[in-house]
Design a protein around this motif. Structure first.
Motif, PDB file in Angstrom:
ATOM      1  N   LEU A 124       1.010  -0.236 -12.492  1.00 40.44           N
ATOM      2  CA  LEU A 124       2.465  -0.057 -12.529  1.00 40.44           C
ATOM      3  C   LEU A 124       2.861   1.175 -13.331  1.00 40.44           C
ATOM      4  O   LEU A 124       3.992   1.274 -13.805  1.00 40.44           O
ATOM      5  CB  LEU A 124       3.135  -1.309 -13.110  1.00 40.44           C
ATOM      6  N   TRP A 127       0.828  -1.203   0.000  1.00 41.43           N
ATOM      7  CA  TRP A 127       0.000   0.000   0.000  1.00 41.43           C
ATOM      8  C   TRP A 127       0.864   1.256   0.000  1.00 41.43           C
ATOM      9  O   TRP A 127       0.623   2.196  -0.772  1.00 41.43           O
ATOM     10  CB  TRP A 127      -0.913  -0.006   1.225  1.00 41.43           C
ATOM     11  N   GLN A 145       2.656   1.644  -3.411  1.00 44.05           N
ATOM     12  CA  GLN A 145       1.722   2.036  -4.467  1.00 44.05           C
ATOM     13  C   GLN A 145       1.388   3.520  -4.365  1.00 44.05           C
ATOM     14  O   GLN A 145       1.406   4.249  -5.367  1.00 44.05           O
ATOM     15  CB  GLN A 145       0.444   1.200  -4.358  1.00 44.05           C
ATOM     16  N   ARG A 146       1.094   3.974  -3.186  1.00 46.50           N
ATOM     17  CA  ARG A 146       0.753   5.391  -2.986  1.00 46.50           C
ATOM     18  C   ARG A 146       1.925   6.299  -3.307  1.00 46.50           C
ATOM     19  O   ARG A 146       1.748   7.393  -3.849  1.00 46.50           O
ATOM     20  CB  ARG A 146       0.320   5.614  -1.536  1.00 46.50           C
ATOM     21  N   HIS A 205      -1.274   4.589 -10.936  1.00 41.52           N
ATOM     22  CA  HIS A 205      -2.187   3.455 -10.779  1.00 41.52           C
ATOM     23  C   HIS A 205      -1.532   2.253 -11.453  1.00 41.52           C
ATOM     24  O   HIS A 205      -0.743   2.395 -12.387  1.00 41.52           O
ATOM     25  CB  HIS A 205      -3.572   3.722 -11.386  1.00 41.52           C
ATOM     26  N   PHE A 212       3.478   5.084  -7.628  1.00 41.85           N
ATOM     27  CA  PHE A 212       2.688   4.785  -8.822  1.00 41.85           C
ATOM     28  C   PHE A 212       1.422   5.625  -8.887  1.00 41.85           C
ATOM     29  O   PHE A 212       0.791   5.907  -7.869  1.00 41.85           O
ATOM     30  CB  PHE A 212       2.311   3.305  -8.854  1.00 41.85           C
TER      31      PHE A 212
END
Length: 315
Positions: free
Chosen positions: A129, A118, A121-122, A127, A125
């Motif tokens: 990859l 998490w 990703q935040r 959304h 990225f």
């Protein structure tokens, strides 16, 4: 149809971007020889010996152009393919060794747990990859919270992602380009060129798209090899992020008359990126490592560098 392990079949395999496993399976005798040689080198833990091996590997990269067309039968061609296979196997094995040393991942699958996934990703990225320009301030706050840092690059490298770009790096590169015509070669999915273009510095991305099984190439990435793209666009500035180790195209970049500045983003480990034999052999450009910019390539564990080649006056 060529036999799976015939010289012609192996030659065709070498024209793409085979994995170490695929090439080792196609060239078992060459792999056995390379594995034995490298095992001895790594056992001695002699840094100078490893550097000499890297240099030797790079110098062999451009040999054998006479076989690119014409007669390919006979012992001479078979020996040439065997030599090229050993060279490529050596390079891939050196890269794997350096990467596993840097990340601590030796074998098997790697996965983030829910919390680390998490945060990553935040932070990195937009959304999926699709990378985003990373806020350096946010990175400094959130990166220390990840307990699985060393898993990040093994997870994303298989999709053609070798580093992340901070907003500050994009701004600094835009200042270096300074409004001049620019292209990115070997651009992969074109992330760097896209970030610069969105920043207000138009950069055309190009790639020969030979990694189509791993990389999703968007429409704005021109399907072209590096030299053809330069000759078509006649840019004053060329960028390349993570150029393949021992590649053949960089020596040609130095020979293109339109190019005044060449910017390389890569690893400070010389057998992970770039053709250092050609960097040191060329005489038309001065080379400067910009450590302030290297610090803006993320994550810092990559020990990335940024090198700027500037054409000498009158060259």
């Amino acid at each position: 149809m060529n036999a799976p392990h015939s010289p012609e079949a192996r030659w065709q395999l070498l024209q793409g971007s085979p994995t170490l496993t695929a090439l080792a399976e196609a060239c078992p005798q060459e792999w056995a020889a390379v594995r034995a040689e490298l095992a001895e080198v790594f056992a001695r833990r002699d840094a100078e010996e490893i550097r000499r091996l890297i240099a030797s590997h790079s110098q062999l990269a451009g040999r054998g152009e006479r076989f690119l067309s014409g007669e390919r039968d006979g012992r001479a061609f078979a020996l040439f393919v065997s030599e090229q296979a050993r060279q490529r196997l050596t390079g891939l094995a050196l890269r794997q060794y350096a990467f596993s040393t840097a990340t601590g991942v030796k074998q098997g699958k790697v996965r983030f747990n829910l919390f680390n996934g998490w945060i990553a990703q935040r932070l990195l990225f937009k959304h999926g990859l699709e990378r985003k320009p990373v806020s350096l301030r946010a990175f400094r706050l959130l990166w220390p919270l990840l307990t699985q840092k060393r898993l990040l690059m093994p997870l994303v490298e298989t999709r053609g992602i070798y580093c992340f770009y901070s907003r500050e790096l994009i701004a600094a590169l835009a200042s270096l380009i300074a409004g001049r015509s620019a292209i990115e070669v070997a651009a992969g999915d074109g992330t760097l060129a896209r970030f610069l273009t969105e920043h207000g510095t138009p950069v055309q991305a190009s790639d020969d798209q030979s990694w189509h099984k791993a990389v999703n190439y968007p429409a704005d990435v021109e399907n072209s090899d590096a030299i053809a793209a330069i000759q078509r666009h006649q840019p004053q500035v060329v960028l390349c992020s993570w150029p393949p180790a021992g590649n053949r195209f960089e020596r040609q970049i130095f020979r293109q008359r339109s190019v005044q500045t060449y910017i390389v983003i890569g690893s400070r480990s010389r057998f992970l990126t770039g053709n250092w034999a050609d960097y040191e052999a060329q005489t038309a450009f001065d080379i400067t490592e910009r450590s302030n910019l290297g610090a803006l390539v993320l994550p810092p564990e990559l020990q990335a560098g940024v090198w700027v080649f500037q054409r000498k006056a009158g060259a």
